[in-house]
Design an enzyme around this catalytic site. Sequence first.
Site, PDB file in Angstrom:
ATOM      1  N   LYS A 111       0.764  -9.644 -24.109  1.00 41.82           N
ATOM      2  CA  LYS A 111       0.528  -8.260 -23.686  1.00 41.82           C
ATOM      3  C   LYS A 111       1.421  -7.834 -22.527  1.00 41.82           C
ATOM      4  CE  LYS A 111      -3.827  -6.995 -25.565  1.00 41.82           C
ATOM      5  NZ  LYS A 111      -5.049  -6.218 -25.426  1.00 41.82           N
ATOM      6  N   LYS A 194      -0.796  -8.361 -35.859  1.00 36.22           N
ATOM      7  CA  LYS A 194      -2.184  -7.947 -36.016  1.00 36.22           C
ATOM      8  C   LYS A 194      -2.301  -6.414 -36.049  1.00 36.22           C
ATOM      9  CE  LYS A 194      -5.292  -7.844 -32.428  1.00 36.22           C
ATOM     10  NZ  LYS A 194      -6.377  -8.180 -31.541  1.00 36.22           N
ATOM     11  N   LYS A 197      -5.045  -1.286 -32.122  1.00 36.75           N
ATOM     12  CA  LYS A 197      -5.226   0.101 -31.665  1.00 36.75           C
ATOM     13  C   LYS A 197      -4.008   0.619 -30.923  1.00 36.75           C
ATOM     14  CE  LYS A 197      -9.665  -1.040 -29.928  1.00 36.75           C
ATOM     15  NZ  LYS A 197      -9.331  -2.206 -29.109  1.00 36.75           N
TER      16      LYS A 197
END
Length: 331
Positions: A111, A194, A197
């Site tokens: 991230k 993946k 969102k």
Amino acid sequence: KNRVFSGAQPSGKMTLGNYLGAFKNWVALQQDYECLYCVVDMHAITVWQDPADLAAQTREAAAAYLACGVNPKESILFNQSQVSGHAELSWIFNCIARLGWLNRMTQFKDKAGKNSQNASTGLYVYPNLMAADILLYQATHVPVGDDQKQHLELTRDIAAKFNHDYNTEIFPEVHPIIMGEGARIMSLRDGSKKMSKSDPSEASRINLNDTSDILAKKIRKAKTDPELIPAKAELLEGRPEAQNLIGIMAALAERSRDDICAEYEGKGFGDFKKGLTEVVIDKLAPITEEMARLQNEPAYIDQVLRDGSERASALSEPILKEVKKIVGFIQ
Ligand code: AQP
């Protein structure tokens, strides 16, 4: 009854990945466990969230939980920031977890990306907050996907070190409830990533509040390969996009991948996508409609979250009080 804690970040619109990987299972767990389902807004702000969007996304997440079948009378449905114990216990855990432990967390590396010096310190200690979420309620079970396994290990390590350092048994051993590998839903644009969102590509995901037209268009445009559908799912090896689409149909229709392959054997993805669109619309339309209805009643959603937060606070207060006593805080 054993106690379950789980949550999702209101960091965007809820996706089909959240539904198949989390919400659908949460509903089933309500039968056998005492469940806390949290909208983890404090986790969401580890990356920048516009304040108005955060509030809207928090209500949307709560609407998604409800629309998928979380029963707010049975389970405790609440948002994290309304129960101050999460922040308080996570501070204590910041002082328990070791730098070396956090340095091993792969999700931070993913991230934070290359420019990790510019990541928030909250993103770095995110796993300590997750440990606090779970242990604040002495939860014994956490449903986890593959990507969360490492964080759950850290929760177990934090609990064990706290118990050891303070010579107590206050924190239970937390057990994962492993979700089937079929529950990992990948991006519609890239079968190795993946479905997420926060993926910048809107076409990469199916949102729970997409209209039927948008769903159909996203599925039509989903990346595939020119090969035909084989007789058995194992023959899909090395074709991640094909595997993903067949996995989505299997999960939604609650059929085996082999069964789906047998039905479409020898056909191309054009045909398959028509069938997939029908299944997706059939399963998601009731959820989408219920979410829309609930989102027109923000006062109701806020009340559900307030009630849930009060119940969560009541459950956590004696535990947190005991923790503070163990640490030596005067109260
Ligand atoms: N694609 C997925 N397949 C299966 N399960 C998924 N989950 C999320 N995406 C998929 C599961 O949903 C729960 C809540 O996840 P989260 O919102 O807390 O965080 P996340 O996993 O980081 O989800 P996103 O969509 O990727 O959010 P961003 O983009 O903000 O990081 C978890 O149980 C998760 O496994």
